[in-house]
Enzyme design. Structure first.
Site, mmCIF file in Angstrom:
data_model
loop_
_atom_site.group_PDB
_atom_site.id
_atom_site.type_symbol
_atom_site.label_atom_id
_atom_site.label_comp_id
_atom_site.label_asym_id
_atom_site.label_seq_id
_atom_site.Cartn_x
_atom_site.Cartn_y
_atom_site.Cartn_z
ATOM 1 N N SER A 37 6.033 6.054 -1.673
ATOM 2 C CA SER A 37 7.322 5.486 -2.072
ATOM 3 C C SER A 37 8.164 5.062 -0.887
ATOM 4 O O SER A 37 9.398 5.033 -0.972
ATOM 5 C CB SER A 37 8.103 6.491 -2.944
ATOM 6 O OG SER A 37 7.352 6.854 -4.083
ATOM 7 N N ARG A 38 7.507 4.744 0.223
ATOM 8 C CA ARG A 38 8.186 4.292 1.439
ATOM 9 C C ARG A 38 9.113 5.345 2.046
ATOM 10 O O ARG A 38 9.975 5.034 2.866
ATOM 11 C CB ARG A 38 8.971 3.001 1.181
ATOM 12 C CG ARG A 38 8.103 1.810 0.777
ATOM 13 C CD ARG A 38 7.137 1.458 1.894
ATOM 14 N NE ARG A 38 6.388 0.229 1.646
ATOM 15 C CZ ARG A 38 5.143 0.175 1.186
ATOM 16 N NH1 ARG A 38 4.500 1.313 0.904
ATOM 17 N NH2 ARG A 38 4.534 -0.971 1.014
ATOM 18 N N MET A 39 8.916 6.605 1.670
ATOM 19 C CA MET A 39 9.690 7.704 2.271
ATOM 20 C C MET A 39 8.922 8.250 3.471
ATOM 21 O O MET A 39 8.514 9.405 3.524
ATOM 22 C CB MET A 39 9.962 8.788 1.226
ATOM 23 C CG MET A 39 10.848 8.332 0.086
ATOM 24 S SD MET A 39 12.485 7.782 0.646
ATOM 25 C CE MET A 39 13.198 9.353 1.155
ATOM 26 N N LYS A 77 0.857 -1.191 0.000
ATOM 27 C CA LYS A 77 0.000 0.000 0.000
ATOM 28 C C LYS A 77 0.882 1.227 0.000
ATOM 29 O O LYS A 77 1.873 1.293 0.742
ATOM 30 C CB LYS A 77 -0.914 0.002 1.230
ATOM 31 C CG LYS A 77 -1.759 1.260 1.382
ATOM 32 C CD LYS A 77 -2.651 1.167 2.603
ATOM 33 C CE LYS A 77 -3.384 2.483 2.878
ATOM 34 N NZ LYS A 77 -4.212 2.918 1.739
#
Length: 212
Positions: A189-191, A8
């Site tokens: 973006s997993r940032m 997600k």
């Protein structure tokens, strides 16, 4: 779909150093209020991680029952596995995951038993069934079977049917006194945004950003 393909992309909100409170309990209170208003099922459910004297970890879900500047309180059987581990190693970690808000809170600290008076006050507010269960269950121990548990429960229900149900001596509360609290906000973006508070030797909270 394979497990590896489940993902997600988080994007609801952001978290910056300029936005957070100067100390973590205030910040937790802000997020707590927002979580409660979001109608999250069992919003007070949190993972409690403990470890024994050899460092072997154990984790389970418990329920937050109180928090303030002194720490975060939950209740349990002192003779349970978690109770034994906290006796051997008082360090513990709590984790809240509020997926509806794409947030986590991770609290690391030392534990202590709350006062007998505080434990009694909370116990007296519990439903009678929960009170009897605290007497009937030798939590974490192997037992003869479900029938044995029912018989034990029925025994204590009969024993206390004509009066108040007192707090068992083996049951009460713990307080996790934090020395680090991390607030995690999911981002694309997993940032992810990760803001950590760390208690220094002078009793002041240092705020820093962690890499996602």
């Amino acid at each position: 779909m394979s497990i590896a393909d489940i993902r997600k992309d988080y994007q609801l909100q952001t978290l910056s150093e300029a936005d957070v409170a100067a100390e973590p309990i205030t910040q937790f209170g802000k997020w707590w209020d927002e979580a409660v208003k979001s109608d999250i099922v069992e919003v007070n459910a949190m993972t409690l991680a403990t470890a024994d004297k050899n460092g072997i970890p154990s984790a389970r879900i418990v329920l937050l029952k109180e928090y303030d500047a002194k720490g975060f309180v939950f209740f349990t059987n002192y003779n349970s596995k978690k109770g034994e581990q906290l006796l051997q190693n008082p360090n513990a970690c709590l984790v809240f995951f509020w997926k509806e808000l794409e947030r986590q809170v991770r609290i690391t600290g030392t534990t202590e038993k709350i006062s007998m008076e505080e434990s009694i006050a909370y116990f007296n507010k519990r439903p009678d069934g929960s009170k009897i269960g605290a007497w009937a269950s030798p939590q974490s121990l192997a037992v003869a079977g479900k029938a044995w548990l029912k018989e034990t429960f029925d025994y204590y229900r009969e024993r206390f049917k004509h009066g108040e149900i007192p707090k068992p001596p083996h049951w009460g509360g713990y307080r996790v006194k934090p020395f680090t609290i991390e607030f995690w906000q999911g981002r694309p973006s997993r940032m992810h945004d990760r803001i950590q508070y760390t208690l220094d030797a002078g009793g002041n909270w240092m705020i820093e950003r962690l890499a996602p």
